[in-house]
Design an enzyme around this catalytic site. Sequence first.
Site, short mmCIF file in Angstrom:
data_model
loop_
_atom_site.label_atom_id
_atom_site.label_comp_id
_atom_site.label_asym_id
_atom_site.label_seq_id
_atom_site.Cartn_x
_atom_site.Cartn_y
_atom_site.Cartn_z
CD GLN A 176 -1.58 2.77 1.17
OE1 GLN A 176 -2.25 3.22 0.48
NE2 GLN A 176 -1.06 3.28 1.67
CE1 TYR A 182 4.39 3.15 1.67
CE2 TYR A 182 5.91 5.29 2.24
CZ TYR A 182 5.66 3.91 1.19
OH TYR A 182 6.42 3.66 0.49
CB ILE A 213 8.36 14.03 -11.55
CG1 ILE A 213 9.22 14.45 -10.86
CG2 ILE A 213 8.37 13.76 -12.91
CD1 ILE A 213 10.21 13.95 -11.15
CG PHE A 230 -1.36 20.45 -2.20
CD1 PHE A 230 -2.27 20.99 -2.11
CD2 PHE A 230 -0.58 19.89 -2.94
CE1 PHE A 230 -2.99 19.85 -2.25
CE2 PHE A 230 -1.41 18.28 -3.76
CZ PHE A 230 -2.75 19.24 -3.32
N GLY A 280 0.85 18.64 8.12
CA GLY A 280 1.99 17.12 9.03
C GLY A 280 3.21 17.26 6.64
CD GLU A 281 3.81 18.23 1.24
OE1 GLU A 281 4.22 17.71 0.03
OE2 GLU A 281 2.97 19.75 1.37
P1 NAD Z 1 2.55 1.22 -7.39
O1 NAD Z 1 1.38 1.46 -6.75
O2 NAD Z 1 2.92 1.08 -8.44
O3 NAD Z 1 3.66 -0.85 -7.10
C1 NAD Z 1 3.42 -1.24 -6.10
C2 NAD Z 1 2.51 -2.64 -6.19
O4 NAD Z 1 1.87 -3.56 -5.73
C3 NAD Z 1 0.98 -2.86 -7.66
O5 NAD Z 1 0.92 -3.30 -8.79
C4 NAD Z 1 -0.43 -2.78 -6.67
O6 NAD Z 1 -0.96 -3.05 -7.49
C5 NAD Z 1 0.70 -3.73 -5.47
N1 NAD Z 1 0.18 -4.90 -4.77
C6 NAD Z 1 -0.49 -3.61 -3.91
N2 NAD Z 1 -1.27 -4.59 -2.27
C7 NAD Z 1 -1.23 -5.98 -2.84
C8 NAD Z 1 -1.62 -7.40 -2.07
N3 NAD Z 1 -1.97 -6.74 -0.83
N4 NAD Z 1 -1.60 -8.21 -3.02
C9 NAD Z 1 -0.40 -7.69 -4.20
N5 NAD Z 1 0.07 -7.15 -4.40
C10 NAD Z 1 -0.74 -5.46 -3.96
O7 NAD Z 1 4.38 2.12 -6.85
P2 NAD Z 1 5.88 1.92 -6.51
O8 NAD Z 1 6.05 2.98 -6.44
O9 NAD Z 1 6.13 1.42 -8.19
O10 NAD Z 1 6.20 1.21 -5.61
C11 NAD Z 1 6.43 -0.09 -5.17
C12 NAD Z 1 7.58 -0.62 -4.49
O11 NAD Z 1 8.66 0.81 -4.02
C13 NAD Z 1 6.96 0.00 -3.20
O12 NAD Z 1 6.95 -1.51 -1.86
C14 NAD Z 1 6.71 1.10 -1.97
O13 NAD Z 1 6.35 1.36 -0.96
C15 NAD Z 1 8.51 1.37 -2.03
N6 NAD Z 1 8.82 2.80 -2.29
C16 NAD Z 1 8.29 3.94 -3.58
C17 NAD Z 1 8.70 5.15 -3.85
C18 NAD Z 1 8.12 5.60 -5.04
O14 NAD Z 1 9.05 6.95 -4.71
N7 NAD Z 1 7.47 5.88 -5.80
C19 NAD Z 1 9.56 5.88 -2.49
C20 NAD Z 1 9.83 4.38 -1.64
C21 NAD Z 1 9.11 2.99 -1.50
#
Ligand code: NAD
Length: 309
Positions: A79, A145, A189, A205, A271-272
């Site tokens: 999530q 989160y 972005i 914001f 809180g941002e």
């Molecule tokens: P995203 O939402 O594109 O990818 C997350 C994926 O997980 C999605 O495809 C979603 O359908 C799937 N998912 C969610 N709940 C699930 C569940 N219960 N079972 C199976 N699949 C599930 O987001 P992202 O940006 O690609 O993030 C990927 C990872 O990177 C995450 O763990 C996120 O916390 C981490 N992250 C992302 C960023 C960023 O800036 N994008 C920064 C830090 C960490």
Amino acid sequence: MTKYKIALVTGGAGFIGSHIVDALIRRRIKVYVVDDLSSGAVGNVNPNAHFTKISITSSQFVTYLKKLIPDVIFHCAAQVNVRHSLIDPPNDATINILGTIHLAHTAATIGVKKIIYSSTGGAIYPETAKMPASEQVVPQPSSPYGISKRTAEMYLHYEYQVHGMPYVALRYANVYGPRQNAKGEAGVITIFADQMLNGRPVRIFGTGKQTRDYIYVDDIVRANMLAMHRSVMGEINIGTGKETDVNTLCKKMAKLTGYTLPPRYTPCIPGEMMRSSLNARKAKQLLGWVPQVKLDEGLAKTVKWFSQT
Ligand code: NAD
């Protein structure tokens, strides 16, 4: 170097996960993807990967994992929406904490060689820390989160200490690039690209002076590939160490997209954080990783991709 033949990518239909899948397939590794498609899309999944729609919180997932026995797991499913986590902390914890426990505990019992976890730096270090924040800064997450992502790291550490399950938690800065979901609030972005290319008003914001450390997705994928092959353990920051404020970002994006309207300023989000950036010296030392894609280059690639989709 450990040879990996079978990889599992959780969240492999999402933004970062789908790029990791592509990189593994280029390396001729057999790739399995599980995703519940809550924010990902089947269209992101490489056709050479084996896709199963399943939630990491379900008992079917444990059965699936025990049958597959992958050599390495890239755990990206989560999530990912900070605001959703404020509204529904139990749901955030169920996916990000319980889902990770299911995965790590099962992996430890079936002989998985390594788990590479997509963690966050941006959501766990306090903004009072000296920037860019290193791994020595004590995490103080200020959202459910951030708490759930940090707690998942702690469970991975527990599985390592007690059951010998090796892991690397890559703590990303703010990731951007092709396939990022414009509906998510993580990707300013992507949101700018979407609004500007479709001629919609752009909202900022607060003052727009809040800074973030923006890192292009190819650099994230390379860090994951290095973490797979190098003999490393624990938490590692992946960021550029550079801060860019939202006003600057908006101007750069407007230039690239030909957008001419001024942004609308709306009240700040309570809180941002005002500042965030990550020190990635440890990644350089342990993984030989340094960011390669400059912000202007990454923004141009991102705008090009969004203008073609
Ligand atoms: P995203 O939402 O594109 O990818 C997350 C994926 O997980 C999605 O495809 C979603 O359908 C799937 N998912 C969610 N709940 C699930 C569940 N219960 N079972 C199976 N699949 C599930 O987001 P992202 O940006 O690609 O993030 C990927 C990872 O990177 C995450 O763990 C996120 O916390 C981490 N992250 C992302 C960023 C960023 O800036 N994008 C920064 C830090 C960490």
